[in-house]
Write an enzyme that holds these catalytic residues in place. Sequence first.
Site, PDB file in Angstrom:
ATOM      1  N   ASP A 140       1.106  -1.082   0.017  1.00  0.00           N
ATOM      2  CA  ASP A 140       0.017  -0.014  -0.017  1.00  0.00           C
ATOM      3  C   ASP A 140       0.960   1.217   0.089  1.00  0.00           C
ATOM      4  OD1 ASP A 140      -3.062   0.808   1.333  1.00  0.00           O
ATOM      5  OD2 ASP A 140      -2.094   1.712   0.122  1.00  0.00           O
TER       6      ASP A 140
HETATM    7  C1  GLC Z   1      -4.190   4.432  -0.319  1.00  0.00           C
HETATM    8  C2  GLC Z   1      -5.250   3.179   0.201  1.00  0.00           C
HETATM    9  C3  GLC Z   1      -5.332   2.078  -0.709  1.00  0.00           C
HETATM   10  C4  GLC Z   1      -5.047   2.719  -2.205  1.00  0.00           C
HETATM   11  C5  GLC Z   1      -3.764   3.246  -2.334  1.00  0.00           C
HETATM   12  C6  GLC Z   1      -3.333   4.073  -3.659  1.00  0.00           C
HETATM   13  O1  GLC Z   1      -3.370   4.679   0.976  1.00  0.00           O
HETATM   14  O2  GLC Z   1      -4.880   2.539   1.445  1.00  0.00           O
HETATM   15  O3  GLC Z   1      -6.491   1.737  -0.573  1.00  0.00           O
HETATM   16  O4  GLC Z   1      -5.388   1.735  -3.227  1.00  0.00           O
HETATM   17  O5  GLC Z   1      -3.453   4.251  -1.280  1.00  0.00           O
HETATM   18  O6  GLC Z   1      -4.211   5.043  -3.857  1.00  0.00           O
END
Ligand code: GLC
Length: 735
Positions: free
Chosen positions: A263
């Site tokens: 993430d």
């Molecule tokens: C964010 C979220 C995740 C998302 C990623 C990209 O922090 O936790 O769900 O897909 O970043 O935007």
Amino acid sequence: MSKRNIEELLETLTIDEKIGQLVQLDVNFFNYDCDLKTGTPRDIGIKEDVIKYTGSILNFYGAKGLKQIQDEYLKQSNKKIPLLFMADIINGFKTAFPIPLGQGATFNPRLIEESANVAAREAAVSGLHVTFSPMVDLVRDARWGRVMESNGEDSYLNSLYAKAIVQGYRQDLNPYKTIASCVKHFAGYGAPTAGREYNTVELSNRTLREMYLPSYKAAVDAGCDLVMTSFNTIDGIPVTGNEVLMKNILREEWGFEGVTISDHSAIRELIDHGVASDGKEAAKLSIDAMVDIDMMTSVYSNNLKVLLDENKISESQIDNAVRRVLQLKEKLGLFENPYRGADEELEKEYILCDEHLKIARKVVNESCVLLKNENVLPISKDKKIALIGPYANNSSLSGMWAFSSDDKDVVTVKNGFLNKVSEDNLTVTQGCKMLDDNGVFEAFGRVYEDKDNTLEREECMLEDVRKVVLDCDVVVLALGEHILQSGEGGSRGNLKISQSQINLLKYVKTFNKPTVVLLFNGRPLALNEVLENCDSLLECWFPGTEGGNGIADIVFGDTNPSGRLTMSFPYDVGQCPISYNEFNTGRPENSGMRRFTSVYLDMPNEPLFEFGYGLSYTEFRYSNISIDKETMSDYDKIIASVEVENVGSVPGYETVQLYIQDLIGSVVRPKKELKGFEKVYLFPGETKKIEFEINESMLRFYNKDMNFVSEAGEFKIYIGNSSKCSENIVFTLEK
Ligand code: GLC
């Protein structure tokens, strides 16, 4: 490019080119004027030469600009490896659907599969390759803001949706109609202590496997192409560096061979967690856990080569990760066509087309949940209506994650009503501000200029309210949370709508007019004060592009509401976390002595509205619950049946739910577990016999030795219209 060619390509790559494939940057590093610009508003320490090797881009779409970026990138790429474009398409692309917690309430995985495919079609022709969806985190704590992105509190139901959504996105990976799917957030992110975002997750191995892992496994088994790590720890180890989860379970036990991606910034956050003292240690933890792509940090690009030179990791670890990324690009056909589905003409044809809007409207129809109705809904179209509240004429109806869609395309409640009734019969006024304070906007860097947010403005608002209420037959109040009060970083310790909205509701109540509340929210809310001051309450979630139309269909009776809650609505935040499938405890609540049993002194145990709850404009009667035999063996099955009759005056859907309780186990067992449901449409007077097949595999759980087995003994079967159903039949599993 065949697999053999992937190996040939891999052999030609320099170590910098290999590591570049394991880096994902957002489009701030690439300007679609096509100068590959370095640096972003947030300097994350990426070195200039890494950008030209980057493997994937985060959150950019649009056929024209995407083609330009891909062209410019490939021009300067020695090995001509196309970029992967990935983004968060959570509840629709340009046609925004209800948030996933609302989609879950449809109890209609097939419809939700259709909505995922609509999102995929629109995104594919806009050039996107991968969506960071489905989010399949099981949720039980309404304080956590991201419950809006989940389908709810039940593992079985979430698993059905996980499979449906993955299949809806990817189908046969047709380049113009599908995209790859990335399930998230693996694993257990939905159980942060105290519902506080990014907080520690404490789950026993049994609870993790029994409740939280099945929906991710369902997505993997359905063929999702990527798995995203979660920010949290599991058993004291952050997931993004957790070999037990990422390697032993995901790769070795489940056989997942796709790409894993961290993430956002999660690899660097291993330092903040305190399990890595620097980037080098963080990089080693993640690559050892077989996390392939580093999203938006410089940890991999600054440290993997150093680790290699110091023999702390092997080049095969890097090669294996790079191979999986290249295989994904090959699977998506990018080596043959780097643009894949990007097509400006098809964008115009697909995006927000009537077929898509029709499906979106149907999802709104089936996601809304009628929570209370004292004969005010549906409203006849000749009534004079006062539509009041911050959501009366508000196009921000798609939730925090719908940034790929545009509010300008949203049908507001006002416009949905005007598509049904004459404007002579509708007066609209805001009535009050939505929020008591503007804290939610702080992280979004924009000054929230609420010119209305002054005392005299409020008095004017209430004067407007008095006039329209006096002159109407029925009041419809459109109230709720701001979209930024839920979603990522949206944890709340208070589950009420703002006091300014409660005050408005109480003021309207003084006029004693029939009052309907339409509720817009991203989580279960504590609704006692709302319920006390209205005659009817319709849960609308954040309904998306067709919100106004889908809601108007219900309000004016053209559609009978059929949504059923997939997450318990607590009586009060003090009950959180709460879910229907709890254990008995050694001192279950009983009607006699309460004090020394598992109860609160100051509120009930039960939620305000339970899992599976929802009203209809008609009434359904259940009868003749029966089973075809009272005992079964492992190789046998039991058929449970029930008759359901529509005893009301209008047709409608009923979601017939089957729950099973294992009365005695080698470990404690939930009071009830959803094991099946059937959504049936019945006309007035129509009766249908519904049958459920029960077999031994449905009775398995992790026993005291952590073996996933069933145990002989007695079981109760419940069939009804919510998890509160009580009528049951006992059968025995014999071994
Ligand atoms: C964010 C979220 C995740 C998302 C990623 C990209 O922090 O936790 O769900 O897909 O970043 O935007």
